[in-house]
Enzyme design. Structure first.
Site, PDB file in Angstrom:
ATOM      1  N   ASP A   1       0.848  -1.201   0.000  1.00 30.66           N
ATOM      2  CA  ASP A   1       0.000   0.000   0.000  1.00 30.66           C
ATOM      3  C   ASP A   1       0.886   1.255   0.000  1.00 30.66           C
ATOM      4  OD1 ASP A   1      -2.545   1.124  -0.040  1.00 30.66           O
ATOM      5  OD2 ASP A   1      -2.799   1.091   2.128  1.00 30.66           O
TER       6      ASP A   1
ATOM      7  N   HIS B   1      -5.641  -5.909   0.289  1.00 33.38           N
ATOM      8  CA  HIS B   1      -5.627  -4.565  -0.306  1.00 33.38           C
ATOM      9  C   HIS B   1      -4.230  -4.243  -0.854  1.00 33.38           C
ATOM     10  CE1 HIS B   1      -6.571  -0.273  -0.707  1.00 33.38           C
ATOM     11  NE2 HIS B   1      -5.419  -0.023  -0.105  1.00 33.38           N
TER      12      HIS B   1
ATOM     13  N   HIS C   1      -6.533  -0.817  -8.384  1.00 41.50           N
ATOM     14  CA  HIS C   1      -6.944  -1.675  -7.252  1.00 41.50           C
ATOM     15  C   HIS C   1      -8.471  -1.748  -7.184  1.00 41.50           C
ATOM     16  CE1 HIS C   1      -8.788  -1.732  -3.242  1.00 41.50           C
ATOM     17  NE2 HIS C   1      -7.983  -2.756  -3.023  1.00 41.50           N
TER      18      HIS C   1
ATOM     19  N   HIS D   1      -4.319   3.109  -7.140  1.00 44.56           N
ATOM     20  CA  HIS D   1      -5.511   2.786  -6.353  1.00 44.56           C
ATOM     21  C   HIS D   1      -6.768   2.648  -7.207  1.00 44.56           C
ATOM     22  CE1 HIS D   1      -3.296   3.055  -2.617  1.00 44.56           C
ATOM     23  NE2 HIS D   1      -4.353   2.535  -2.025  1.00 44.56           N
TER      24      HIS D   1
HETATM   25  N1  LIG Z   1      -9.540   4.645   4.800  1.00 43.28           N
HETATM   26  C1  LIG Z   1      -8.422   4.640   4.148  1.00 43.28           C
HETATM   27  O1  LIG Z   1      -7.790   5.671   3.994  1.00 43.28           O
HETATM   28  C2  LIG Z   1      -7.918   3.337   3.614  1.00 43.28           C
HETATM   29  C3  LIG Z   1      -6.613   3.227   3.133  1.00 43.28           C
HETATM   30  C4  LIG Z   1      -6.162   1.980   2.704  1.00 43.28           C
HETATM   31  C5  LIG Z   1      -6.993   0.868   2.788  1.00 43.28           C
HETATM   32  N2  LIG Z   1      -8.256   1.014   3.242  1.00 43.28           N
HETATM   33  C6  LIG Z   1      -9.172  -0.147   3.347  1.00 43.28           C
HETATM   34  O2  LIG Z   1      -8.647  -1.072   4.286  1.00 43.28           O
HETATM   35  C7  LIG Z   1      -9.163  -2.377   3.978  1.00 43.28           C
HETATM   36  C8  LIG Z   1      -8.066  -3.390   3.987  1.00 43.28           C
HETATM   37  O3  LIG Z   1      -7.530  -3.496   5.280  1.00 43.28           O
HETATM   38  P1  LIG Z   1      -6.626  -4.736   5.741  1.00 43.28           P
HETATM   39  O4  LIG Z   1      -5.715  -5.123   4.634  1.00 43.28           O
HETATM   40  O5  LIG Z   1      -6.094  -4.384   7.057  1.00 43.28           O
HETATM   41  O6  LIG Z   1      -7.637  -5.933   5.862  1.00 43.28           O
HETATM   42  P2  LIG Z   1      -8.941  -6.196   6.724  1.00 43.28           P
HETATM   43  O7  LIG Z   1      -9.268  -5.061   7.586  1.00 43.28           O
HETATM   44  O8  LIG Z   1      -9.954  -6.700   5.781  1.00 43.28           O
HETATM   45  O9  LIG Z   1      -8.512  -7.462   7.586  1.00 43.28           O
HETATM   46  C9  LIG Z   1      -7.528  -7.468   8.548  1.00 43.28           C
HETATM   47  C10 LIG Z   1      -7.470  -8.876   9.103  1.00 43.28           C
HETATM   48  O10 LIG Z   1      -6.390  -8.966  10.005  1.00 43.28           O
HETATM   49  C11 LIG Z   1      -6.787  -9.629  11.167  1.00 43.28           C
HETATM   50  N3  LIG Z   1      -5.939  -9.138  12.237  1.00 43.28           N
HETATM   51  C12 LIG Z   1      -5.855  -7.861  12.682  1.00 43.28           C
HETATM   52  N4  LIG Z   1      -4.912  -7.766  13.631  1.00 43.28           N
HETATM   53  C13 LIG Z   1      -4.381  -8.996  13.792  1.00 43.28           C
HETATM   54  C14 LIG Z   1      -3.351  -9.518  14.615  1.00 43.28           C
HETATM   55  N5  LIG Z   1      -2.655  -8.734  15.440  1.00 43.28           N
HETATM   56  N6  LIG Z   1      -3.069 -10.835  14.526  1.00 43.28           N
HETATM   57  C15 LIG Z   1      -3.751 -11.618  13.660  1.00 43.28           C
HETATM   58  N7  LIG Z   1      -4.707 -11.173  12.829  1.00 43.28           N
HETATM   59  C16 LIG Z   1      -5.030  -9.872  12.913  1.00 43.28           C
HETATM   60  C17 LIG Z   1      -8.247  -9.291  11.316  1.00 43.28           C
HETATM   61  O11 LIG Z   1      -8.905 -10.261  12.087  1.00 43.28           O
HETATM   62  C18 LIG Z   1      -8.709  -9.270   9.870  1.00 43.28           C
HETATM   63  O12 LIG Z   1      -9.082 -10.558   9.466  1.00 43.28           O
HETATM   64  C19 LIG Z   1      -9.856  -2.250   2.647  1.00 43.28           C
HETATM   65  O13 LIG Z   1     -11.234  -2.150   2.889  1.00 43.28           O
HETATM   66  C20 LIG Z   1      -9.302  -0.952   2.093  1.00 43.28           C
HETATM   67  O14 LIG Z   1     -10.163  -0.365   1.160  1.00 43.28           O
HETATM   68  C21 LIG Z   1      -8.715   2.214   3.671  1.00 43.28           C
HETATM   69 ZN   LIG Z   2      -4.422   1.839  -0.105  1.00 43.66          ZN
END
Ligand SMILES: NC(=O)c1ccc[n+]([C@@H]2O[C@H](COP(=O)([O-])OP(=O)(O)OC[C@H]3O[C@@H](n4cnc5c(N)ncnc54)[C@H](O)[C@@H]3O)[C@@H](O)[C@H]2O)c1
Ligand SMILES: [Zn+2]
Length: 364
Positions: A172, A272, A258, A255
């Site tokens: 990212d 992501h 993506h 993005h």
């Molecule tokens: N708002 C923004 O500016 C922004 C920027 C980038 C990405 N996003 C969004 O973020 C999302 C992706 O986030 P992601 O990649 O973190 O995935 P996610 O939030 O879908 O999943 C994270 C996973 O990690 C697990 N997890 C968390 N902490 C853990 C730990 N310490 N040990 C074991 N497992 C753990 C959780 O149970 C979950 O299954 C997408 O929806 C994307 O669009 C938003």
């Molecule tokens: Zn991102």
């Protein structure tokens, strides 16, 4: 000259065991806290977080996040917040839990704390929530007026989380400078609707150089659950530098591509950051970067265990129609791909994906 805007969260705390200091840092923000996290994350850290908040005199309710940042889940969480008459919400976990807490907070006057337990995205510091359907397809970005009052990230927690998610955060953050730079060169606006600042451009660039300087060692350390200074550097790059860099620096093709990729069910297993990595390589091809340059970036991605081919994100042998679906979505009118310094059509995107995949395959 037009207006420039830079915005950021009010506070950022990073370090070993800082999760136990949550109460101290959150105490000035309110009295009653809802902590939103999925079942796994509540099992891992719910007690520590509750203890820390209660020790600081706060009332705590732990609420289970159901997994998708959809409109329905956001409304449910906002109702929970209202039922508790809470004035602080903590989004704990990955990007989706944090985004859901952020969106739910908009229904309240209260404060938002981001508590990432993985360094998987640059979501924690931002004012953006990415909204999906219940089935996980990208719908839209919501950009809010307010940022988190506090972002707190415990590097020991991050190092013991799955390495794949840490790699995703690198993916990212790897996009951030390329996108900010493209947007800057074309004079495009950021999500704040204005020109970027020199500050944000330098922050985005520092995210990139930090990853290049420390990325490999950091991944190797996290594979062994170790916190080294390289891990601290990359956590900062993935979270703070990339977060400030994308928001105040600008987004572009990576993005948008993506977002296009999320249209295909087959890519839903890829994180992501993994899909963004493919978006970044396609952006570089789209911009006509020299072979050696794209190979170098792809080589780095490969060295830290990120995908460089379509097959690695679930698209083994994508049909022309599938790639056209991705390309059409990436080029939707409101997409940030139009921040590129060159005009971009769906055909360009489709062929850039093919070209990037071919470069990625050289590394196999
Ligand atoms: N708002 C923004 O500016 C922004 C920027 C980038 C990405 N996003 C969004 O973020 C999302 C992706 O986030 P992601 O990649 O973190 O995935 P996610 O939030 O879908 O999943 C994270 C996973 O990690 C697990 N997890 C968390 N902490 C853990 C730990 N310490 N040990 C074991 N497992 C753990 C959780 O149970 C979950 O299954 C997408 O929806 C994307 O669009 C938003
Ligand atoms: Zn991102």
């Amino acid at each position: 000259m037009t207006t420039q805007i830079f915005r950021s969260p009010a506070g950022y705390v990073q370090g070993r065991n800082v999760i136990d200091d949550l109460g101290t840092h959150a105490e000035p923000l309110g009295e009653t806290v809802v902590v939103l996290a999925d079942e796994l994350v509540l099992d891992l850290f719910g007690d520590r977080v509750r203890d820390s908040l209660e020790a600081a005199g706060l009332e705590v309710a732990l609420e289970e996040f159901r997994g998708e940042c959809s409109e329905r889940e956001i409304e449910r969480v906002a109702d929970v917040h209202a039922d508790h008459d809470a004035d602080v919400i903590v989004g704990m976990g990955g990007g989706k839990a944090i985004d859901t807490a952020r969106a739910a907070r908009e229904h309240t006057d209260g404060a938002l704390v981001s508590l990432p337990t993985v360094a998987s995205t640059d979501a924690p510091t931002s004012s953006v929530a990415v909204i999906y359907t219940e089935a996980g397809e990208f719908v839209e970005f919501h950009v809010y007026e307010r940022h988190p009052e506090l972002v707190l990230i415990d590097t020991e927690v991050i190092a013991s989380a799955p390495t794949r998610l840490f790699r995703g955060g690198i993916g990212d953050a790897l996009a951030t400078w390329f996108e900010a730079d493209a947007a800057y060169r074309s004079g495009a606006t950021t999500i704040f609707g204005t020109r970027s600042t020199r500050t944000a451009q330098e922050i985005a660039k520092l995210a990139y150089t930090t990853l290049r300087d420390h990325g490999r060692s950091a991944v190797e350390a996290v594979e062994r659950d170790a916190v080294t200074e390289s891990v601290e550097a990359v956590v900062e790059a993935n979270t703070l530098l990339s977060g400030l860099g994308f928001e105040s620096g600008g987004l572009a093709a990576a993005h948008a591509i993506h977002n296009g990729l999320t249209q295909l069910e087959a890519t839903h297993e890829a994180t992501h950051g993994e899909k963004v990595t493919i978006g970044t390589l396609a952006q570089l091809v789209l911009e006509g970067r020299e072979d050696a340059f794209v190979e170098d970036v792809a080589g780095f991605a490969n060295a830290v265990g990120l995908p460089t081919t379509l097959a690695e994100i679930g698209l083994e042998d994508p049909s022309t129609e599938d790639l056209a679906v991705v390309a059409e979505a990436a080029c939707a009118e409101e997409e940030t791909i139009h921040n590129e310094p060159v005009p971009v059509t769906p055909d360009d995107v489709r062929d850039s994906l093919v070209g990037a995949d071919a470069i990625g395959r050289r590394l196999e």
